[in-house]
Design an enzyme around this catalytic site. Structure first.
Site, PDB file in Angstrom:
ATOM      1  CG  ASN A 119      -4.996   3.056   8.680  1.00 23.48           C
ATOM      2  OD1 ASN A 119      -5.073   2.195   8.097  1.00 23.48           O
ATOM      3  ND2 ASN A 119      -4.478   4.126   8.521  1.00 23.48           N
ATOM      4  NE  ARG A 170      -3.002   2.728   2.589  1.00 21.25           N
ATOM      5  CZ  ARG A 170      -3.238   3.283   3.883  1.00 21.25           C
ATOM      6  NH1 ARG A 170      -2.362   3.052   4.900  1.00 21.25           N
ATOM      7  NH2 ARG A 170      -3.913   4.447   3.859  1.00 21.25           N
ATOM      8  CG  HIS A 182      -1.475   8.679   3.933  1.00 24.34           C
ATOM      9  ND1 HIS A 182      -1.231   7.490   4.006  1.00 24.34           N
ATOM     10  CD2 HIS A 182      -0.931   9.268   4.989  1.00 24.34           C
ATOM     11  CE1 HIS A 182      -1.298   7.112   5.066  1.00 24.34           C
ATOM     12  NE2 HIS A 182      -0.734   8.062   5.829  1.00 24.34           N
ATOM     13  CD  GLU A 193      -4.841   6.997  10.368  1.00 26.92           C
ATOM     14  OE1 GLU A 193      -4.542   8.035  10.724  1.00 26.92           O
ATOM     15  OE2 GLU A 193      -4.668   5.924  10.806  1.00 26.92           O
ATOM     16  CE1 TYR A 240       0.440   2.189  13.324  1.00 34.19           C
ATOM     17  CE2 TYR A 240      -1.648   3.078  12.735  1.00 34.19           C
ATOM     18  CZ  TYR A 240      -0.312   2.818  12.454  1.00 34.19           C
ATOM     19  OH  TYR A 240       0.194   2.901  11.490  1.00 34.19           O
ATOM     20  CD  GLU A 270      -1.406   3.669   8.209  1.00 32.38           C
ATOM     21  OE1 GLU A 270      -1.026   3.970   9.506  1.00 32.38           O
ATOM     22  OE2 GLU A 270      -1.638   4.403   7.361  1.00 32.38           O
TER      23      GLU A 270
HETATM   24  O1  LGS Z   1       2.717   7.245  10.195  1.00 34.61           O
HETATM   25  C1  LGS Z   1       1.346   7.283  10.270  1.00 34.61           C
HETATM   26  C2  LGS Z   1       0.992   6.074  11.369  1.00 34.61           C
HETATM   27  C3  LGS Z   1       1.854   6.140  12.786  1.00 34.61           C
HETATM   28  O2  LGS Z   1       0.896   6.721  13.625  1.00 34.61           O
HETATM   29  C4  LGS Z   1       0.432   6.994   9.178  1.00 34.61           C
HETATM   30  O3  LGS Z   1       0.798   8.032   7.929  1.00 34.61           O
HETATM   31  C5  LGS Z   1      -0.966   7.374   9.477  1.00 34.61           C
HETATM   32  O4  LGS Z   1      -1.911   6.857   8.653  1.00 34.61           O
HETATM   33  C6  LGS Z   1      -1.350   6.691  10.887  1.00 34.61           C
HETATM   34  O5  LGS Z   1      -2.131   7.588  11.449  1.00 34.61           O
HETATM   35  N1  LGS Z   1      -0.255   6.607  11.832  1.00 34.61           N
HETATM   36  C7  LGS Z   1       0.032   6.842  12.995  1.00 34.61           C
HETATM   37  N2  LGS Z   1      -1.209   7.358  13.734  1.00 34.61           N
HETATM   38  C8  LGS Z   1      -0.925   8.030  14.992  1.00 34.61           C
HETATM   39  C9  LGS Z   1      -1.695   9.521  14.771  1.00 34.61           C
HETATM   40  C10 LGS Z   1      -1.272  10.179  16.065  1.00 34.61           C
HETATM   41  C11 LGS Z   1      -2.454  10.626  16.772  1.00 34.61           C
HETATM   42  C12 LGS Z   1      -1.891  11.712  17.775  1.00 34.61           C
HETATM   43  C13 LGS Z   1      -3.147  11.975  18.797  1.00 34.61           C
HETATM   44  C14 LGS Z   1      -3.202  13.244  19.345  1.00 34.61           C
HETATM   45  C15 LGS Z   1      -4.623  13.642  19.969  1.00 34.61           C
END
Ligand code: LGS
Length: 476
Positions: free
Chosen positions: A306, A74, A120, A166, A308, A377
């Protein structure tokens, strides 16, 4: 415990995080180029200007994917390479198109199935400047549809399209907290840019309409001859009640998922916003016109997930403040009895908890009628990894365990709970520009030596997925 025979697995990346080469072949600036230039926005003061230099190393990246045994990859397209200013009446940049056409040809040649994300987060800066970018309900969906059509036409060999990655992050982190580009905040006292507590909800709405327009275009004009599928990718964390005996905490768990996932998924599957959001946000949440409902309802061929992390959820009392985007609740790492949700990582928001993945796959499946799911993801950072010597970095047992636990949880959700999951893309193929966290946080299964010509070193986790999926995917 097993996964279906036709299950696809591999790795995921995004254009701005890996490509670099921001001035190559006529690319225009994106809002992330602009955002990175604002002092204090990126933890280490960096940007995606060079990143992993993947724009110039497509062969190396494909060889890497092949060596790891991936059957799918992807990646996202940089809109600014295709239409440097962004709009439907602006010039198209053939060099940008050629780059991705060749990349897909080379992937297919290597036996790897492409999953293309159209957006993205790296909106052409020209559109933000011209009409406020994602905030514009009339212009933005039309420009996105035009860009999407350009790509559907150029790459008929791609059979898996993702419209948006997202939208929650674009809306909330881009227009509420200001943590991401373009850095607006809902709270007027925090930023001179953000002008109302409505912006995040308007942006979310416009992304849904743009998604609906692109899907309609694909289904009417490309799918009949190309035969592919199209969907959106949504992020969402698992939830556990802080006090399982308090019905208000149990209720808040659902509300948390509704404010993250159902904000977008309910309109897509049911044609309306969740009641919990309407109740809290009132007329700050836009209304769908009947034409918009017709566009958005039923617009997913698959659900891109996605995922985590997980949180304990504690309800809050009283009226939520205007900039509350969670649903009047707190997210915590410890429950009432002091149990911890999972070990620390390098990311302040991420605590591994694999059971939550299985639970959320079930939650989604029940609510949305067991749709086909691709996990687009899933992955982890590792506390202190950036400061370790290379020898230690490549022995990333923490990440190996994360993938092992999460993939097994997914296989159980499939074979024991009936969840219709058909693919899994680990985040990420290699360390890359981690948005506001810069290069300090590494999510890659491959170490990238930014100081020494972006050389790649696969970590133990990179090699762990082939045997893992090999043992789970049914042979016949
Ligand atoms: O690299 C990103 C990964 C890693 O952390 C990727 O591009 C995104 O699509 C995905 O969202 N990813 C990710 N998400 C965490 C987002 C941070 C959230 C912070 C929350 C603050 C309230």
């Amino acid at each position: 415990m097993s996964l279906p025979k036709d299950f696809l697995w591999g790795f995921a990346t995004a254009a701005y995080q890996i490509e670099g080469a921001i001035h190559a072949d006529g690319r225009g600036p994106s809002i992330w180029d602009t955002f990175c230039n604002i002092p204090g926005k990126i933890a280490d003061g960096s940007s995606g200007a060079v990143a992993c230099d993947s724009y110039n190393r497509t062969k190396e990246d494909i060889d890497l994917l092949k060596s790891l045994g991936a059957t799918a990859y992807r990646f996202s397209i940089s809109w600014s390479r295709i239409i440097p200013v962004g709009g439907r009446n602006d010039p198209i940049n053939q060099k940008g198109i050629d780059h991705y056409v060749k990349f897909v040809d080379d992937l297919l040649e290597a036996g790897i199935t492409p999953f293309i994300t159209l957006f993205h987060w790296d909106l052409p800066d020209g559109l933000d400047k011209r009409y406020g970018g994602l905030l514009n309900r009339e212009e933005f969906p039309l420009d996105f549809e035009h860009y999407a059509r350009t790509m559907f036409k150029a790459i008929p060999k791609c059979k898996h399209w993702i419209t948006f990655n997202e939208p929650w992050c674009s809306s909330i982190l881009g227009y509420n907290s200001g943590y991401f580009a373009p850095g607006h905040t809902s709270d007027r006292t925090k930023s001179p840019v953000g002008d109302s507590a409505r912006e995040p909800w308007i942006v979310g709405h416009n992304l849904l309409i743009a998604h609906g327009r692109a899907v309609k275009a694909y289904r009417e004009d490309f799918k009949p001859t190309q035969g592919g599928e199209i969907g959106i990718t949504l992020n969402g964390d698992a939830t556990l009640p802080w006090d399982p005996e308090d019905p208000l905490d149990v209720e808040a768990c659902d509300r948390k998922i509704e404010f993250a996932i159902s904000w977008f998924a309910d309109p897509i599957y049911f044609g309306k916003y969740p009641d919990s959001m309407r109740k809290q946000l009132g007329d700050r949440l836009p209304e769908f016109t009947p034409e918009e409902v017709a566009l958005v309802k039923g617009s997913n061929d698959f659900y891109g997930m996605n995922h985590y992390t997980a949180n304990y959820i504690k309800h809050k009392k009283g009226v939520p403040p205007e900039d509350d985007f969670l649903g009047n609740l707190e997210t915590l790492f410890y429950d009432k009895k002091g149990n911890c949700i999972g070990p620390e990582t390098q990311s302040f928001w991420l605590r591994p908890h694999a059971q939550g993945f299985r639970d959320l796959l079930n939650w989604l499946s029940k609510r949305y009628g067991y749709p086909k799911i691709y996990v687009t993801e899933n992955g982890t950072s590792l506390k202190g990894e950036n400061a370790m010597p290379l020898k230690q970095i490549v022995e990333d047992d923490f990440r190996v365990k994360y993938f092992n636990d999460y993939v097994n949880a997914m296989a159980k959700a499939h074979s024991e709970d009936g969840v219709n999951v058909k693919g899994y893309l680990a985040w990420s193929l290699m360390d890359n520009f981690e948005w506001a966290e810069g290069y300090e946080t590494r999510f890659g299964v491959t170490y990238v030596d930014y100081e020494n010509d972006q050389k790649r070193y696969p970590k133990k986790s990179a090699k762990s997925l082939k045997p893992l999926f090999g043992s789970l995917i049914k042979k016949d």
